[in-house]
Design an enzyme around this catalytic site. Structure first.
Site, mmCIF file in Angstrom:
data_model
loop_
_atom_site.group_PDB
_atom_site.id
_atom_site.type_symbol
_atom_site.label_atom_id
_atom_site.label_comp_id
_atom_site.label_asym_id
_atom_site.label_seq_id
_atom_site.Cartn_x
_atom_site.Cartn_y
_atom_site.Cartn_z
ATOM 1 N N CYS A 2 -38.014 -29.203 -38.234
ATOM 2 C CA CYS A 2 -37.937 -27.796 -38.652
ATOM 3 C C CYS A 2 -39.035 -27.592 -39.687
ATOM 4 O O CYS A 2 -39.664 -28.542 -40.149
ATOM 5 C CB CYS A 2 -36.598 -27.490 -39.319
ATOM 6 S SG CYS A 2 -35.189 -27.754 -38.248
ATOM 7 N N ARG A 27 -43.371 -26.520 -35.746
ATOM 8 C CA ARG A 27 -42.425 -27.585 -36.060
ATOM 9 C C ARG A 27 -41.042 -27.311 -35.487
ATOM 10 O O ARG A 27 -40.171 -28.178 -35.467
ATOM 11 C CB ARG A 27 -42.305 -27.774 -37.567
ATOM 12 C CG ARG A 27 -43.576 -28.156 -38.278
ATOM 13 C CD ARG A 27 -43.364 -28.226 -39.770
ATOM 14 N NE ARG A 27 -42.359 -29.224 -40.087
ATOM 15 C CZ ARG A 27 -42.618 -30.525 -40.219
ATOM 16 N NH1 ARG A 27 -43.852 -30.943 -40.038
ATOM 17 N NH2 ARG A 27 -41.682 -31.388 -40.514
ATOM 18 N N TRP A 74 -35.680 -26.183 -35.361
ATOM 19 C CA TRP A 74 -35.615 -26.917 -34.086
ATOM 20 C C TRP A 74 -34.221 -27.538 -34.065
ATOM 21 O O TRP A 74 -33.930 -28.446 -34.842
ATOM 22 C CB TRP A 74 -36.693 -28.004 -34.025
ATOM 23 C CG TRP A 74 -36.881 -28.566 -32.652
ATOM 24 C CD1 TRP A 74 -37.649 -28.061 -31.640
ATOM 25 C CD2 TRP A 74 -36.257 -29.744 -32.111
ATOM 26 N NE1 TRP A 74 -37.562 -28.852 -30.520
ATOM 27 C CE2 TRP A 74 -36.710 -29.888 -30.776
ATOM 28 C CE3 TRP A 74 -35.382 -30.693 -32.599
ATOM 29 C CZ2 TRP A 74 -36.325 -30.939 -29.949
ATOM 30 C CZ3 TRP A 74 -34.988 -31.741 -31.781
ATOM 31 C CH2 TRP A 74 -35.448 -31.852 -30.478
ATOM 32 N N ASN A 98 -34.735 -29.529 -43.560
ATOM 33 C CA ASN A 98 -35.382 -30.167 -42.416
ATOM 34 C C ASN A 98 -34.890 -31.615 -42.401
ATOM 35 O O ASN A 98 -35.048 -32.339 -43.373
ATOM 36 C CB ASN A 98 -36.900 -30.131 -42.547
ATOM 37 C CG ASN A 98 -37.576 -30.959 -41.455
ATOM 38 O OD1 ASN A 98 -37.050 -31.050 -40.344
ATOM 39 N ND2 ASN A 98 -38.683 -31.606 -41.772
ATOM 40 N N GLY A 99 -34.297 -32.033 -41.278
ATOM 41 C CA GLY A 99 -33.812 -33.414 -41.159
ATOM 42 C C GLY A 99 -32.420 -33.428 -40.561
ATOM 43 O O GLY A 99 -32.004 -32.476 -39.891
ATOM 44 N N GLU A 483 -51.389 -41.254 -20.216
ATOM 45 C CA GLU A 483 -51.587 -40.098 -21.112
ATOM 46 C C GLU A 483 -51.827 -38.828 -20.314
ATOM 47 O O GLU A 483 -51.296 -37.759 -20.650
ATOM 48 C CB GLU A 483 -52.760 -40.374 -22.063
ATOM 49 C CG GLU A 483 -53.123 -39.239 -22.984
ATOM 50 C CD GLU A 483 -51.978 -38.779 -23.893
ATOM 51 O OE1 GLU A 483 -50.959 -39.501 -24.005
ATOM 52 O OE2 GLU A 483 -52.080 -37.675 -24.451
ATOM 53 N N LYS A 487 -49.487 -35.522 -20.738
ATOM 54 C CA LYS A 487 -50.055 -34.209 -21.065
ATOM 55 C C LYS A 487 -49.598 -33.171 -20.055
ATOM 56 O O LYS A 487 -49.168 -32.086 -20.401
ATOM 57 C CB LYS A 487 -51.587 -34.281 -21.083
ATOM 58 C CG LYS A 487 -52.172 -34.947 -22.302
ATOM 59 C CD LYS A 487 -52.181 -34.095 -23.533
ATOM 60 C CE LYS A 487 -51.128 -34.308 -24.549
ATOM 61 N NZ LYS A 487 -50.673 -35.541 -24.987
ATOM 62 N N GLU A 490 -45.716 -32.435 -20.169
ATOM 63 C CA GLU A 490 -45.111 -31.838 -21.376
ATOM 64 C C GLU A 490 -45.555 -30.397 -21.594
ATOM 65 O O GLU A 490 -44.901 -29.659 -22.324
ATOM 66 C CB GLU A 490 -45.380 -32.674 -22.609
ATOM 67 C CG GLU A 490 -46.805 -32.707 -23.103
ATOM 68 C CD GLU A 490 -46.934 -33.488 -24.413
ATOM 69 O OE1 GLU A 490 -46.001 -33.488 -25.234
ATOM 70 O OE2 GLU A 490 -47.990 -34.104 -24.618
ATOM 71 N N HIS A 506 -46.546 -51.121 -4.931
ATOM 72 C CA HIS A 506 -45.228 -51.688 -5.257
ATOM 73 C C HIS A 506 -44.181 -50.595 -5.423
ATOM 74 O O HIS A 506 -43.199 -50.774 -6.131
ATOM 75 C CB HIS A 506 -45.352 -52.541 -6.528
ATOM 76 C CG HIS A 506 -46.312 -53.667 -6.387
ATOM 77 N ND1 HIS A 506 -46.028 -54.834 -5.733
ATOM 78 C CD2 HIS A 506 -47.614 -53.765 -6.759
ATOM 79 C CE1 HIS A 506 -47.082 -55.638 -5.739
ATOM 80 N NE2 HIS A 506 -48.067 -55.013 -6.358
ATOM 81 N N LYS A 604 -43.368 -30.772 -32.779
ATOM 82 C CA LYS A 604 -44.619 -31.469 -33.094
ATOM 83 C C LYS A 604 -44.358 -32.826 -33.726
ATOM 84 O O LYS A 604 -45.079 -33.765 -33.487
ATOM 85 C CB LYS A 604 -45.476 -30.638 -34.051
ATOM 86 C CG LYS A 604 -46.821 -31.275 -34.384
ATOM 87 C CD LYS A 604 -47.654 -31.541 -33.136
ATOM 88 C CE LYS A 604 -48.933 -32.300 -33.427
ATOM 89 N NZ LYS A 604 -49.623 -32.734 -32.193
HETATM 90 C C1 AGP Z 1 -47.790 -36.068 -27.511
HETATM 91 O O1 AGP Z 1 -48.468 -35.035 -26.812
HETATM 92 C C2 AGP Z 1 -46.359 -35.698 -27.821
HETATM 93 N N1 AGP Z 1 -46.276 -34.487 -28.523
HETATM 94 C C3 AGP Z 1 -45.586 -36.839 -28.458
HETATM 95 O O2 AGP Z 1 -45.466 -37.816 -27.466
HETATM 96 C C4 AGP Z 1 -46.201 -37.484 -29.709
HETATM 97 O O3 AGP Z 1 -47.366 -38.195 -29.375
HETATM 98 C C5 AGP Z 1 -45.161 -38.461 -30.288
HETATM 99 O O4 AGP Z 1 -44.021 -37.721 -30.660
HETATM 100 C C6 AGP Z 1 -45.690 -39.260 -31.498
HETATM 101 O O5 AGP Z 1 -45.978 -38.404 -32.558
HETATM 102 P P1 AGP Z 1 -46.767 -39.012 -33.848
HETATM 103 O O6 AGP Z 1 -48.112 -39.452 -33.361
HETATM 104 O O7 AGP Z 1 -46.843 -37.870 -34.812
HETATM 105 O O8 AGP Z 1 -45.962 -40.147 -34.359
#
Ligand code: AGP
Length: 609
Positions: A2, A27, A74, A98-99, A483, A487, A490, A506, A604
């Site tokens: 958050c 966030r 969030w 936040n937490g 990766e 991308k 997500e 496989h 994020k």
């Molecule tokens: C990546 O596009 C994602 N948003 C997510 O996998 C991110 O890389 C992961 O949560 C790690 O975040 P950090 O690098 O801030 O630890």
């Protein structure tokens, strides 16, 4: 998960909170709220949905305030709703959080037995009730706050405002990020840097266990661990991020801006390494002591950062011949890792606040490993708790999908691997300087890829209704395949899987059909012929192949589409081959009408496990 913000000063428009929340929305963005003192008591407004939904219910024109709190959420406990939105208030006490408060259920039961009525399903709502309890027992507000906080278990960054002490705002940090903004006669707190940049660049990063009292005259920070008052001036840092860096600079989305910022991020990240990598290793305490380098490395990270760690493994093992194991942080923290003398640990984290990565780093340190963190946020928890920091210098990464932080992390691993190789003597000076020269040239090669963006956009248009995607790569490009798949999934919500190309027979080959495009990362290297065989196996089964390669002529008549990149050293090529995949994912997401900067269900920084 958050975003929280607070203001206290001689007087400002409520917009100081609303504007700050706008920069924190990445966030968490499922509900928002503000509470403020307006000279005759406290006003509280909360709304489900985005910040714009809160804005609709605020008074017009926005009132001037002397103190206030804001929150963008969030959801962790309780679905997104106005009742569950923060601030949570009772008896003239308002709290933003936040937490996660892990013991809130027991506390809530106790408080309900004492006659307290709860209006939400959140964990946070126990906080104002606890403060009210201790106030009712004759404590001062600060004593009541400290007593309440002492009962909380979990991770939290709290902002607290009280009608009966209108001249002071409180902020508490334990496990979730909190930064203070030091203005002139105006003081702030927030979850992250961009929220404060329009107001000040003088900031203090609170540490766990610190309670801060903010007044219009200044801030006082009490460290509850040492029971010492922290000298604010000494802890104040000047953030060299401009407000523009934290905004979109004319790009449609933060993600697009950040993809285009990668050349700069790489240049800035390697700047203080290319002169003398071994010196940097010594400065980081990695190459000092009896061993020229760690005998073994354990790496832990999450998501995209984990993929960077997989690339790092190839680079370090090939250049420095140091065995490297790479773990997903949420696995590392619980698997009782075997630790050998002389081993080292590396965490990788853009935010520096990912709960699992922090826990993995703490576990490694508890096992006696020296922890280096490759991190992008100054003053973040990972950076402050690690034994050494290899700072990526990507600037603020606002888009939830990590892009520039990823390539900066790989660039960091490249200079680290060169330094380790030189320190161990497994890499000649000539080879090292050639690699460093190629690395310094790389941002220019990356910019060339942007020239082909229109072609990528046209390709994306033909993919928006695909059934799913398979991404294949070999060697140092296997993590790039992972990766690329992450991308795409997500931000476009289309299913995508990354696989080692050699694994295709496989299992995944069963998936091949016309409407399941296969993206193959196929640079001209020692594995090119093997990868070409995989491409032919896909084509033979009617699959559609999209190839990312630095040898387009070799593939043009063998695949449906070619996404060209320039040639560079094979070990540095991942820094280029990932870029077309980022652009492709971005454009597919945009064409599918997805919110590419704030994809559904994502945040994020995952600051809870
Ligand atoms: C990546 O596009 C994602 N948003 C997510 O996998 C991110 O890389 C992961 O949560 C790690 O975040 P950090 O690098 O801030 O630890």
């Amino acid at each position: 998960m958050c975003g929280i913000i607070g203001y206290i000063g001689s007087g400002a428009s409520l917009n100081v909170l609303v504007d700050g929340l706008k920069r924190l929305e990445y966030r968490g963005y499922d509900s928002a709220g503000v509470a403020f003192l307006n000279g005759n008591g406290m006003d509280l407004y909360k709304a489900k949905g985005r910040l714009q939904d809160l804005r609709k219910i605020l008074p017009e024109p926005l009132p001037r305030i002397r103190a206030g709190l804001g929150h963008t959420r969030w959801a962790t406990h309780g679905a997104p709703s106005s009742e569950n939105a923060h601030p949570h208030a009772t008896a003239g006490i308002a709290v933003v959080h936040n937490g996660i408060i892990e013991n809130y259920r027991d506390l809530k039961k106790e408080l309900q037995a004492e006659g307290n009525v709860f209006l939400s399903q959140t964990d946070t709502e126990v906080v104002p009730h606890l403060i009210a309890r201790f106030l009712g027992r004759g404590c001062s507000f600060r004593e009541a706050l400290e007593s309440a906080v002492a009962l909380l278990r979990g991770s939290f960054a709290l902002g607290v405002l009280c009608e009966t002490c209108p001249d002071t705002l409180f902020a508490v940090r334990k496990g979730s990020p909190l930064v203070l903004g030091i203005g002139r006669g105006e003081f702030y707190f927030a979850s992250d840097i961009p929220a404060l940049l329009p107001f000040t660049r003088e900031m203090v990063f609170l540490s766990d266990g610190q309670i801060c009292a903010l007044t219009a005259e200044g801030v006082e920070i009490l460290d509850q661990v040492s029971n010492m008052v922290i000298p604010v001036a000494e802890r104040t840092v000047t953030i060299d991020w401009t407000q523009a860096m934290a905004e979109k600079d004319g790009h449609a989305h933060f993600m697009h801006k950040e993809i285009h910022e990668q050349p700069r991020a790489i240049t800035d990240t390697i700047a203080d390494w290319t002169g003398d990598p071994v010196r940097r290793l010594v400065q980081l305490g990695i190459a000092s002591g009896p061993d020229p380098a760690p005998r073994r490395l354990q790496i832990a990270a999450c998501g995209t950062s984990y993929h960077a760690g997989l690339v790092g493994k190839y680079l370090i093992e090939l250049l420095a011949r140091i065995p490297v194991e790479v773990d997903i942080a949420s696995e590392y923290r619980y698997r009782m890792p075997v630790v050998e003398p002389g081993a080292g640990f590396i965490s990788i984290t853009q935010s520096g606040e990912t709960a699992d990565t922090l826990a993995a780093q703490r576990e490694a340190q508890k096992q006696g490993l020296r922890a280096l963190t490759i991190c992008n946020v100054v003053g973040s928890t990972a950076a402050r708790e690690a034994d050494a920091v290899l700072q990526t210098r990507s600037g603020p990464e606002i888009g939830v999908a990590s892009t520039k932080a990823f390539t900066a992390q790989i660039a960091a691993f490249a200079v680290l691997a060169v330094g380790l190789g030189l320190s161990k003597g497994t890499l000649s000076e000539d080879t090292a300087s050639r690699l460093l020269v190629r690395l310094q040239q790389l941002p220019g090669l990356m910019k060339e890829i942007f020239a082909g963006e229109e072609a990528i956009n046209a390709l994306a248009a033909s993919l928006v209704n695909a059934k799913g995607f398979l991404f294949l790569g070999r060697g140092v490009h296997y993590p790039i395949a992972l990766e690329g798949a992450l991308k795409l999934k997500e931000i476009s919500y289309l299913h995508a899987e990354g696989y080692a190309a050699g694994e295709m027979k496989h299992g995944p080959i069963a998936l091949i059909e016309e409407n399941l495009p296969v993206v193959v990362v196929a640079p001209r290297n020692s594995l090119f012929e093997k990868t070409l065989s995989n491409i032919e196996e896909v084509r033979a089964r009617g699959g559609r192949v999209i190839a990312v390669t630095d040898d387009p002529d070799a593939l043009r008549d063998k695949v449906h589409e070619v996404l060209p990149v320039s040639q560079t050293d094979p070990l540095l090529a991942p820094l280029l081959t990932v870029v077309p995949l980022q652009l492709l994912a971005y454009q597919v997401g945009v064409l599918r009408g997805c919110d590419v900067d704030q994809p559904r269900n994502l945040a994020k920084s995952v600051t809870v496990e």
